[in-house]
Scaffold this motif. Structure first.
Motif, short mmCIF file in Angstrom:
data_model
loop_
_atom_site.label_atom_id
_atom_site.label_comp_id
_atom_site.label_asym_id
_atom_site.label_seq_id
_atom_site.Cartn_x
_atom_site.Cartn_y
_atom_site.Cartn_z
N UNK A 190 41.49 41.29 26.58
CA UNK A 190 41.80 42.86 26.98
C UNK A 190 40.65 43.58 26.04
N UNK A 191 40.48 43.18 24.90
CA UNK A 191 39.52 43.97 23.82
C UNK A 191 38.05 43.96 24.39
N UNK A 192 37.87 42.68 24.98
CA UNK A 192 36.19 42.42 25.40
C UNK A 192 35.72 43.33 26.51
N UNK A 193 36.74 43.67 27.38
CA UNK A 193 36.43 44.29 28.51
C UNK A 193 36.12 45.83 28.00
N UNK A 236 26.47 42.58 45.33
CA UNK A 236 26.73 42.79 44.04
C UNK A 236 28.30 43.20 43.73
N UNK A 237 28.59 44.23 44.68
CA UNK A 237 30.04 44.31 44.81
C UNK A 237 30.89 43.06 45.12
N UNK A 238 30.32 42.27 46.08
CA UNK A 238 31.06 40.91 46.25
C UNK A 238 31.37 40.11 45.26
N UNK A 239 30.17 40.03 44.34
CA UNK A 239 30.16 38.98 43.28
C UNK A 239 31.18 39.63 42.23
N UNK A 240 31.18 40.80 41.97
CA UNK A 240 32.29 41.49 40.98
C UNK A 240 33.66 41.33 41.54
N UNK A 241 33.79 41.36 42.74
CA UNK A 241 35.38 41.04 43.33
C UNK A 241 35.73 39.83 43.25
N UNK A 242 34.58 38.89 43.49
CA UNK A 242 35.03 37.39 43.40
C UNK A 242 35.25 37.00 41.77
N UNK A 243 34.62 37.73 41.03
CA UNK A 243 34.72 37.49 39.44
C UNK A 243 36.09 38.09 39.07
N UNK A 244 36.73 39.17 39.51
CA UNK A 244 38.15 39.63 39.53
C UNK A 244 38.94 38.72 39.88
N UNK A 298 36.62 47.64 36.03
CA UNK A 298 35.64 48.82 35.81
C UNK A 298 34.28 48.57 35.71
N UNK A 299 33.92 47.17 35.35
CA UNK A 299 32.52 46.84 35.25
C UNK A 299 31.92 47.07 36.98
N UNK A 300 32.73 46.63 37.85
CA UNK A 300 32.28 46.85 39.21
C UNK A 300 32.08 48.29 39.34
N UNK A 301 33.02 48.94 39.09
CA UNK A 301 33.16 50.49 39.13
C UNK A 301 31.94 51.19 38.49
N UNK A 302 31.39 50.81 37.19
CA UNK A 302 30.30 51.56 36.72
C UNK A 302 28.95 51.01 37.48
N UNK A 303 29.14 49.65 37.98
CA UNK A 303 27.98 49.32 38.81
C UNK A 303 27.65 49.95 39.96
N UNK A 304 28.77 50.29 40.74
CA UNK A 304 28.84 50.99 42.06
C UNK A 304 28.44 52.58 42.01
N UNK A 329 36.86 52.93 39.10
CA UNK A 329 37.23 53.26 37.69
C UNK A 329 38.59 53.94 37.58
N UNK A 330 38.84 54.65 38.60
CA UNK A 330 40.21 55.46 38.42
C UNK A 330 41.23 54.35 38.56
N UNK A 331 41.13 53.27 39.36
CA UNK A 331 42.03 52.18 39.20
C UNK A 331 42.05 51.36 37.88
N UNK A 332 40.98 50.98 37.47
CA UNK A 332 40.77 50.13 36.26
C UNK A 332 41.25 50.96 35.16
N UNK A 333 41.23 52.15 35.19
CA UNK A 333 41.83 53.12 34.03
C UNK A 333 43.07 52.69 33.72
#
Ligand SMILES: Nc1ncnc2c1ncn2[C@@H]1O[C@H](COP(=O)(O)OP(=O)(O)O)[C@@H](O)[C@H]1O
Ligand SMILES: Nc1ncnc2c1ncn2[C@@H]1O[C@H](COP(=O)(O)OP(=O)(O)O)[C@@H](O)[C@H]1O
Ligand SMILES: Nc1ncnc2c1ncn2[C@@H]1O[C@H](COP(=O)(O)OP(=O)(O)O)[C@@H](O)[C@H]1O
Lengths: 405, 114, 405, 405, 114, 114
Positions: free
Chosen positions: D95-98, C206-214, D27-33, D212-216
């Motif tokens: 930007x808003x959608x995220x 899942x992390x890999x997928x998010x990284x690819x998405x980004x 950050x979506x990846x951050x919350x997931x992890x 999350x820290x980075x995304x912030x």
């Protein structure tokens, strides 16, 4: 309109600093994952705590005094405002602070699995407030070394993004710590044979390496310190290109050497090769061609394999993640490689610079480690080490559900 | 009643289970174990240092059966595990006596509880 | 002052390329984590080694010759300097090189768990030096196909960021490899029934997928090739918006289909749906509205679910991570979807383009795989496969401490 | 030439939005992890599915209607084109959608390990289409609350990047859900004692925190809404600096408090401290000095430790990841801290704003949860919960190979 | 002395441990095992393919006790594991004879070492 | 023949294995187990809440030997595990009788199969 153009340049340069800074901040995650993957599972939560804690301490202490010492800016940054000359001061601080955190991260890996967490935090606080900023002052800060000689003016010392100032400095502090701490329990048997202690989670270590690779574009790319002109844009682009090429060279060289020497494609060596390539190019990513950058990285990749084996098996310096080899030995190589492509630098000048940094950082760190040892102890008890520092220092387990061997 | 304990190669688990099912064994308990026997461990590498992993991954099966079943069960296990004329590491079978068996669900004891 | 403005444009465009390139480089980590999560734990260290190794090889070989073949630039990049016309050449190379690595990453997943590591590396070296650059020359490079016809001039073939040129090409090479390698041991029983072989670590996938998405924002966003004007800025913004929308559409469609078909919200299908949405929009992220982009992605998400099931169970093509379905089948859909919103493209032209790419890449790859098989073998022995390629190829385990079933 | 300058400003602002948006998407990846690391392994695949699914739903539903409600733009974004006034509209939407996805991610963690997946998805669809956009309309959208009072004009409510509008709103919806769902089975014994349920993978949770820290930086930095002038560049730089400082302060405070209170450096508290620091500064990262930002973050770090303990042990609100404390309680603190450094805001105004958001979001969410409970049920059966929702909802296991306790 | 070996549902571990403590059992060794019995395995899904997981997670307890304790121990285990009138998968109890027990720390042997 | 079952501290595994090898034991099967005995579990922390982990990680060794070997084996185990005068948690040794042993590879049975 002239003014608008200046503002745009200012804005672009500031933006560039912030983006590069965010990439370097991301390296904190890289070090955390790398180290968390290379320790045993019973010491994983502690090293994560150590890494997030040291980053926070570095950011805070550098704000309190370190930045002022190195570049001015005032205690508690009271002299800093958003505004700057060609880019925002705040952006400059943001970019610089992530460097000091990087230097500190290097130490954390080398002393892993046996050190007291809060002693480490005290070390981190002092290192980032004084030890690092002091040598930073002599190099990037431009001041003379205790008024005796100037590395820049007298020796033409060049260290573009910090092979020496950041990486070798971190490794010097790490080396001092490791010498005083001693090896992990059970690492060497009575005959002095080194016993492998396997990292518990290599995907995590690989992720950490990729994060560092990515973050390094900010580390080196941001060190051009300007973007908003053709010249600086070209310079940044070359730096990106060469940084990538050197990392690639490091991987290939380390993999081939491992295959030739050990018969297998040792993943841990490939990872160290990538990092070695990155460290090697950091002192001068601006002058080589892509091909030469690849070679500089490749030599770094070869050096790191030898260095890890020699430190571990011959010198019996127990560095669980190989930080001293990657950042110290290869950092020195990076400094020495600068004159190969940059005529402003000389071997002598580079050696004097390397020597100055090493002596200062190693010496002060040694004193500090010894002081901490006397004051609060730096090593956990044998039994605590056996049980894992996760339980002793953090009270919890990193993988509480998984049965471990 | 007997308790048959077998140490096998993990890759034989499926065929042993099927083989035993076919001859009417209705219960098996499997455990991951590490075995140290005549079979030598393999060599691994870590950061340039070689070392020998002495204990190899094995699966232990515990099978409670009635006295009459013992022979068939042993034969079946051998048939499933000794595939290419037998190799070191194929495993070992231990038989011991079982004094009592109780099915928790029903409280039955003795052979019908097996 | 005119000049300053030009310099600023130059600087902004260069910066934009570098940032987008860094995002695409990050995709290498994404592929590594995705694949490491979807293989069994005994094959994890090897696929990590494979991924970091192929990235290094791609970066190096494309520098040595591939880039020159595709766009000029000179052997060993000797014709490349920082300077360019509207942005730095070095930035252009940096951006392009991460594309070829992406194409190569696609192959690594499909041949996982049974291939010899060094044979793969040789394949990677040749693929990135010649096979990919050649078709790149015919498409983005603008040259005619062996002097016979021109995809651009004669057929109006359009592939904005590489649904075909990068993704389908990677999948074609992967398909050739999988056909020659054959399925993993035990994947199909005597009756041809497919046996699931579970990925060991879904959080990693899942992390890999998010990284690819980004990273895909860089992949597609950077393919506008300019930022420093209102027009190009708007174009890049639309591309970002649509790329995100398509990925979202792919997730939703795949999840709903999985729920309807299998009764459960199969996470692996959601991940493949996201990637399918991304691959689908890549050929034309600039022209659709956000709604249409969502739909194009959603169709990709549906296709990928069917394709994975059909390849696995009907055609018995064993692709452990689903790369051929995600990048190949959906890549074709992406190409064919372009004419729906872009009148410059035609179905015929897209088909000719897809056919040209496929025939070239599949054909040459097939020959290359066969050659490698004859020369050095491409498959590990049955016993080695059973023990896991981690031990055979890398000599170590990815999770040495965790007990695995 | 004037025009070229305007275009450059436009391009730089657009680029800035896109880069910041990509960071927020991350950050979506951050919350997931983070969430995947803090749940038990038997509920990991489901929370990953939930997170990638909700991100896709948020992106799609906000496009369908939410954005139009909040800012105009037309149903299905039909009023949106790339073009905008000072930056691309598409970039603004991106930007808003995220942000809306972020709000929704907060909910997913709090209801983890016991909720039906598709009921959650329906909640997510309605939350992102109406509940969040409505309060967004009253705040950032500038409209009055049901025509009664205007938060901005009447009360001078200030919430720079969304401590309240995004974080506290997400926490309010989460709180409503948790109250209706009830605690996880076995969480409290007959005497009401809380039983710890350990997160299975703390390295993953740490990675999530770093992400999350980075995304912030994108979250707060992008909320300046402009880059292409000296003033806005300075503002963005200060925001970056302060965001980082507050996170660092949060870590240090939480760690010291945990050490003092529990005797150990509880990693989970350090992670929550970092997030608390970030949430705390989000309402006003533009006005404090770096030192004050550190202190605001540090207070957040203290609050979050107390809040987690109180919610868990005294109020018996079972929030597996601590989302309500981190985003809700600390979000409120963030809002109330604004007047300390920004004279345009007042405590009263901030309280009215916080109250309005909370009442609206909590109230409507409560109704929605109750409606879903009646219509399709929101909680899995006891047996399904015992077996883990991975099997029930997704049909697969996150770590199928590893033996778990 | 006897060795009582029980296979139980993992979720019953805590209550069995408490139950046994109460009746004076001072030592238990627990192992993660996979059980194959009358209880059918569950169906999982992977990339659209269904498959049956035959072996279910169970916990094996080994409890060395004196002969007199056997009856009480078995009763206690049944009381803790058969909660709703008994269901397939509740588990099984095996009793075998133990010839000797030694406490390493003290070297004691026999019933007092149990 | 006897089956010797020992519960030891995980950190003693290597020395016990070496000790037993030296006295001629050629086969050992090791299992990860959780032990509950006189030794108290340790306290952990999670999000500010303390709790006791009752079951401690232990290693169980199963060693099939001939009757004559029993005494030496027990002595060796005690020598390896009781290092500092003995501490709670050092472990326990259980001996039971083994009726039959079969080596799958060769089909040998009895003492020579051990
Ligand atoms: N005497 C023994 N006691 C306990 N376990 C044994 C014994 N001998 C063998 N085993 C188990 O059986 C496995 C297979 O043994 P091995 O020596 O390879 O068998 P063989 O010599 O028959 O080929 C070993 O890994 C070990 O787990
Ligand atoms: N004959 C047997 N030998 C070994 N283990 C058994 C046997 N019968 C049952 N078991 C173990 O006990 C567990 C529960 O068995 P199950 O058949 O579900 O019991 P019941 O039929 O009494 O409901 C099984 O999963 C298995 O681990
Ligand atoms: N009666 C018993 N039955 C089963 N296992 C036991 C028994 N007594 C002890 N054990 C096992 O031996 C391990 C060590 O026991 P402990 O009580 O610490 O020994 P001692 O009291 O001799 O110091 C325990 O953790 C447990 O796994």
């Amino acid at each position: 309109m002239e003014n608008q153009i200046l503002e745009l340049q200012y804005a672009l340069d500031t933006f560039y600093f912030l983006v590069m800074g965010a990439l370097v901040m991301w390296m904190a995650a890289g070090f955390s994952m790398l180290e968390a993957g290379l320790v045993r599972s019973k010491n994983t939560a502690e090293i994560l705590t150590k890494n997030i804690g040291l980053f926070a301490i570095a950011c805070t202490m550098y704000m309190v005094y370190g930045y002022d010492l190195m570049y001015g800016g005032g205690l508690l940054l009271d002299g800093i405002s958003g505004e700057g000359e060609t880019y925002s001061n705040a952006a400059d601080f943001y970019f610089q602070v992530v460097f000091v955190a990087t230097a500190m991260s290097i130490v954390s890996g080398a002393v892993a699995e046996r050190m007291k967490l809060f002693s480490f935090f005290v070390f981190a606080a002092i290192f980032t407030t004084i030890i690092y900023p002091m040598e930073g002052l002599w190099t990037w800060g431009g001041a003379s070394v205790f008024g005796i000689y100037s590395l820049g003016d007298d020796f033409g010392f060049l260290d573009f993004a910090g092979s020496g100032i950041v990486h070798m400095a971190g490794a010097a502090a790490a080396l001092a710590g490791v010498l005083i701490l001693g090896p992990r329990k059970g690492k060497y048997d009575k005959d002095g044979n080194s016993k492998p202690m396997l990292g518990a989670n290599l995907p995590l270590a690989t992720l950490g390496t990729f994060i560092l690779w990515m973050g390094w574009f900010g580390f080196n790319g941001g060190s051009v310190l300007a973007m908003a002109s053709k010249e600086s844009a070209d310079a940044v682009a070359m730096v990106f290109l060469n940084t990538n090429a050197a990392a690639a060279g490091g991987v290939i060289a380390a993999l081939l050497l491992a295959k030739a020497w050990f018969g297998k494609a040792d993943l841990t060596m490939a990872l160290n090769g990538a990092l070695a390539g990155l460290v090697a190019i950091t002192a001068g990513p601006d002058t080589p061609s892509a091909l030469v950058a690849t070679l500089i990285g490749a030599v770094g990749g070869l050096i790191v394999v030898f260095s890890i084996v020699i430190l571990d098996r011959k010198l019996r310096i127990d560095d669980p993640v190989g930080a001293i080899s990657v950042h110290g030995v290869v950092g020195l190589w990076g400094l020495l490689a600068v004159p190969l492509t940059n005529s402003s630098a000389s071997f002598v000048g580079q050696l004097v610079g390397a020597g100055t940094i090493f002596v200062w950082v190693f010496g002060t760190s040694l004193l500090l480690w010894l002081g901490l040892k006397a004051a609060m102890g730096i090593r956990v008890s044998e039994e605590e080490e056996e049980d894992g520092v996760d339980l002793t220092e953090c009270g919890l387990e990193a993988y509480p559900e998984f049965v471990t061997k | 009643m007997k308790m048959v304990t077998v140490i096998i190669q993990p890759k034989r688990l499926d065929s042993v289970r099927e083989g035993l099912s076919e001859i009417g064994v209705t219960g098996i308990t499997a455990t991951e174990v590490k075995g140290f026997g005549r079979q030598k461990g393999h060599t691994e590498l870590y950061r340039g240092a070689e070392f020998v992993v002495e204990f190899l991954p094995k699966v232990k099966l515990e099978i409670a059966i009635t006295d009459e079943q013992v022979e068939r069960v042993i034969e079946t296990i051998i048939a499933c595990c000794k595939v290419n004329g037998g190799a070191i590491g194929d495993g070992k079978i231990f038989v011991s006596s079982l004094e009592q068996v109780t099915r928790i669900r029903t409280g039955e004891t003795g052979p019908e509880a097996v």
